[in-house]
Design a protein around this motif. Sequence first.
Motif, PDB file in Angstrom:
ATOM      1  N   THR A  14       0.840  -1.195   0.000  1.00  6.13           N
ATOM      2  CA  THR A  14       0.000   0.000   0.000  1.00  6.13           C
ATOM      3  C   THR A  14       0.876   1.246   0.000  1.00  6.13           C
ATOM      4  N   LYS A  15       0.624   2.141  -0.943  1.00  5.70           N
ATOM      5  CA  LYS A  15       1.395   3.385  -1.031  1.00  5.70           C
ATOM      6  C   LYS A  15       0.831   4.387  -0.021  1.00  5.70           C
ATOM      7  N   VAL A  16       1.705   4.848   0.871  1.00  2.00           N
ATOM      8  CA  VAL A  16       1.267   5.665   2.004  1.00  2.00           C
ATOM      9  C   VAL A  16       2.043   6.976   2.074  1.00  2.00           C
ATOM     10  N   ILE A  17       1.344   8.035   2.457  1.00  2.00           N
ATOM     11  CA  ILE A  17       1.981   9.283   2.861  1.00  2.00           C
ATOM     12  C   ILE A  17       1.670   9.488   4.335  1.00  2.00           C
ATOM     13  N   TYR A  18       2.692   9.839   5.079  1.00  2.00           N
ATOM     14  CA  TYR A  18       2.564   9.973   6.537  1.00  2.00           C
ATOM     15  C   TYR A  18       2.662  11.434   6.949  1.00  2.00           C
ATOM     16  N   LEU A  19       1.673  11.871   7.746  1.00  2.00           N
ATOM     17  CA  LEU A  19       1.688  13.191   8.353  1.00  2.00           C
ATOM     18  C   LEU A  19       1.680  12.994   9.867  1.00  2.00           C
ATOM     19  N   ARG A  36       5.774   6.785   0.742  1.00  2.00           N
ATOM     20  CA  ARG A  36       6.216   7.624  -0.358  1.00  2.00           C
ATOM     21  C   ARG A  36       6.744   8.981   0.103  1.00  2.00           C
ATOM     22  N   SER A  37       6.260   9.456   1.242  1.00  2.00           N
ATOM     23  CA  SER A  37       6.664  10.776   1.698  1.00  2.00           C
ATOM     24  C   SER A  37       6.226  10.977   3.138  1.00  2.00           C
ATOM     25  N   VAL A  38       6.961  11.835   3.866  1.00  2.00           N
ATOM     26  CA  VAL A  38       6.654  12.127   5.264  1.00  2.00           C
ATOM     27  C   VAL A  38       6.596  13.639   5.464  1.00  2.00           C
ATOM     28  N   PHE A  39       5.547  14.067   6.177  1.00  2.00           N
ATOM     29  CA  PHE A  39       5.382  15.481   6.500  1.00  2.00           C
ATOM     30  C   PHE A  39       5.351  15.666   8.016  1.00  2.00           C
ATOM     31  N   CYS A  40       6.157  16.607   8.493  1.00  2.00           N
ATOM     32  CA  CYS A  40       6.141  16.994   9.908  1.00  2.00           C
ATOM     33  C   CYS A  40       6.020  18.509   9.990  1.00  2.00           C
ATOM     34  N   GLN A  41       5.647  18.994  11.168  1.00  2.54           N
ATOM     35  CA  GLN A  41       5.710  20.421  11.401  1.00  2.54           C
ATOM     36  C   GLN A  41       7.181  20.828  11.519  1.00  2.54           C
ATOM     37  N   PRO A  42       7.476  22.125  11.428  1.00  7.47           N
ATOM     38  CA  PRO A  42       8.870  22.569  11.570  1.00  7.47           C
ATOM     39  C   PRO A  42       9.490  22.042  12.857  1.00  7.47           C
ATOM     40  N   MET A  43      10.769  21.702  12.768  1.00 12.74           N
ATOM     41  CA  MET A  43      11.477  21.087  13.882  1.00 12.74           C
ATOM     42  C   MET A  43      11.525  22.002  15.095  1.00 12.74           C
ATOM     43  N   GLU A  58      15.895   9.445   6.403  1.00 13.95           N
ATOM     44  CA  GLU A  58      17.215   9.449   5.760  1.00 13.95           C
ATOM     45  C   GLU A  58      17.712   8.026   5.545  1.00 13.95           C
ATOM     46  N   LYS A  59      17.499   7.167   6.534  1.00 16.41           N
ATOM     47  CA  LYS A  59      17.944   5.773   6.442  1.00 16.41           C
ATOM     48  C   LYS A  59      17.259   5.043   5.298  1.00 16.41           C
ATOM     49  N   HIS A  60      15.963   5.334   5.090  1.00 15.50           N
ATOM     50  CA  HIS A  60      15.186   4.623   4.074  1.00 15.50           C
ATOM     51  C   HIS A  60      14.947   5.453   2.818  1.00 15.50           C
ATOM     52  N   SER A  61      15.654   6.571   2.704  1.00 14.25           N
ATOM     53  CA  SER A  61      15.580   7.441   1.510  1.00 14.25           C
ATOM     54  C   SER A  61      14.139   7.850   1.187  1.00 14.25           C
ATOM     55  N   ILE A  62      13.426   8.275   2.213  1.00 14.50           N
ATOM     56  CA  ILE A  62      12.039   8.725   2.054  1.00 14.50           C
ATOM     57  C   ILE A  62      12.020  10.262   2.048  1.00 14.50           C
ATOM     58  N   PRO A  63      11.377  10.885   1.075  1.00 10.57           N
ATOM     59  CA  PRO A  63      11.295  12.345   1.060  1.00 10.57           C
ATOM     60  C   PRO A  63      10.697  12.886   2.362  1.00 10.57           C
ATOM     61  N   PHE A  64      11.326  13.897   2.918  1.00 12.11           N
ATOM     62  CA  PHE A  64      10.951  14.434   4.228  1.00 12.11           C
ATOM     63  C   PHE A  64      10.674  15.918   4.093  1.00 12.11           C
ATOM     64  N   HIS A  65       9.503  16.344   4.573  1.00 11.46           N
ATOM     65  CA  HIS A  65       9.084  17.741   4.438  1.00 11.46           C
ATOM     66  C   HIS A  65       8.679  18.294   5.797  1.00 11.46           C
ATOM     67  N   GLN A  66       9.096  19.517   6.070  1.00 16.24           N
ATOM     68  CA  GLN A  66       8.679  20.218   7.280  1.00 16.24           C
ATOM     69  C   GLN A  66       7.992  21.504   6.854  1.00 16.24           C
ATOM     70  N   THR A  67       6.683  21.546   7.081  1.00 16.02           N
ATOM     71  CA  THR A  67       5.889  22.653   6.554  1.00 16.02           C
ATOM     72  C   THR A  67       5.114  23.364   7.651  1.00 16.02           C
ATOM     73  N   ASP A  85      -2.278   5.480  -1.935  1.00 20.57           N
ATOM     74  CA  ASP A  85      -3.474   4.704  -1.648  1.00 20.57           C
ATOM     75  C   ASP A  85      -4.101   5.175  -0.332  1.00 20.57           C
ATOM     76  N   LEU A  86      -3.247   5.680   0.567  1.00 23.53           N
ATOM     77  CA  LEU A  86      -3.686   6.002   1.912  1.00 23.53           C
ATOM     78  C   LEU A  86      -2.800   7.104   2.492  1.00 23.53           C
ATOM     79  N   ILE A  87      -3.408   8.004   3.251  1.00 24.47           N
ATOM     80  CA  ILE A  87      -2.657   8.947   4.080  1.00 24.47           C
ATOM     81  C   ILE A  87      -2.898   8.550   5.534  1.00 24.47           C
ATOM     82  N   VAL A  88      -1.824   8.476   6.312  1.00 21.94           N
ATOM     83  CA  VAL A  88      -1.912   8.155   7.735  1.00 21.94           C
ATOM     84  C   VAL A  88      -1.472   9.371   8.531  1.00 21.94           C
ATOM     85  N   VAL A  89      -2.310   9.774   9.479  1.00 23.07           N
ATOM     86  CA  VAL A  89      -2.039  10.936  10.315  1.00 23.07           C
ATOM     87  C   VAL A  89      -1.877  10.481  11.751  1.00 23.07           C
TER      88      VAL A  89
END
Length: 313
Positions: A14-19, A36-43, A58-67, A85-89
């Motif tokens: 399952t293709k997932v984006i994590y927030l 496929r991608s990970v979103f977090c709030q600013p550090m 970084e270990k799994h080469s997953i795009p990381f965004h802080q917005t 396919d799914l977003i997990v929050v």
Amino acid sequence: MLVQRLILMSKNKTKVIYLGNNSEILNCLIKNSDVRSVFCQPMEKNNVNLMEIKELTEKHSIPFHQTEKKELYNYISYIKESSPDLIVVCGYKYIVPSEIFNIPKLKTINIHPSYLPHYRGQHVVNWAIVNGETETGVTIHFVDEGIDTGDIIVQKKIPILFEDSASVLHERIYHEAYDLLKLVLDRIYSGSTLQSRKQDNSKASYFKPRSPQDGVIDWNKDGIEIYNLIRALVKPWPGAYSYIKDRKVIFWNAQFETGSYNSSPSMIINVLGSKLIISVKGGKLLVDDYVALDKNGNEINIELQIGDKFERE
């Protein structure tokens, strides 16, 4: 009973984006789906969870965004192109707009640390302890326009022990959340029917975000209420606090014992090495971890004696 038919994922995960801000949940997703991608709030400074999430990506080469909150809208096209396919929050600081949570084929699910519809809102692990609850839970539900109001997919009740701090309870909740999320992902992957049910809004309770002022100790309250406040705000939260000799004192750990004492509430009735024994209504507090701060917030040594009293301000 609402029944949502899931798409069969016969060959690919399952293709997932994590927030979110929980590294244990991200680890579950990495092991059981295609993140496929990970979103977090600013550090935030010294935020261990976000640092662990960054290390995992970084270990799994997953795009990381802080917005920031409004910046998330700039990623609508990016998320669509990722074809999740799914977003997990989980523990995400901001409300996810419908323009995003409606993108995935299987919609968006949220992991909430309570037994919904009880304790909707933020910082509910802390509030449950502050309120002296003996039970809470964890719920995985679909995201909709409301705050923690979506249809429930799966949930589990979790006990709150009298000696539990918020950090201990938090760990217990998300250990269970890991297993529930894996169960949901397994169902999706197998193509089985996933059932959900609407929440009973008549039983709902909602709690506001915690503020620094919520940590002030009111010595007029029963001792058990003060104990609950202290254990609800242990590290990494900012701590329950009071004042003595014009200095702020943060209480990091305490035990409560019932009893009857002639001393007035907030008075130190004994000092045993680094431990303070404080009289409270209905008993005494045994404080074995605390710190005093000067007006600039720097840690200082402070001499405390029997008969000294803490004050609200």
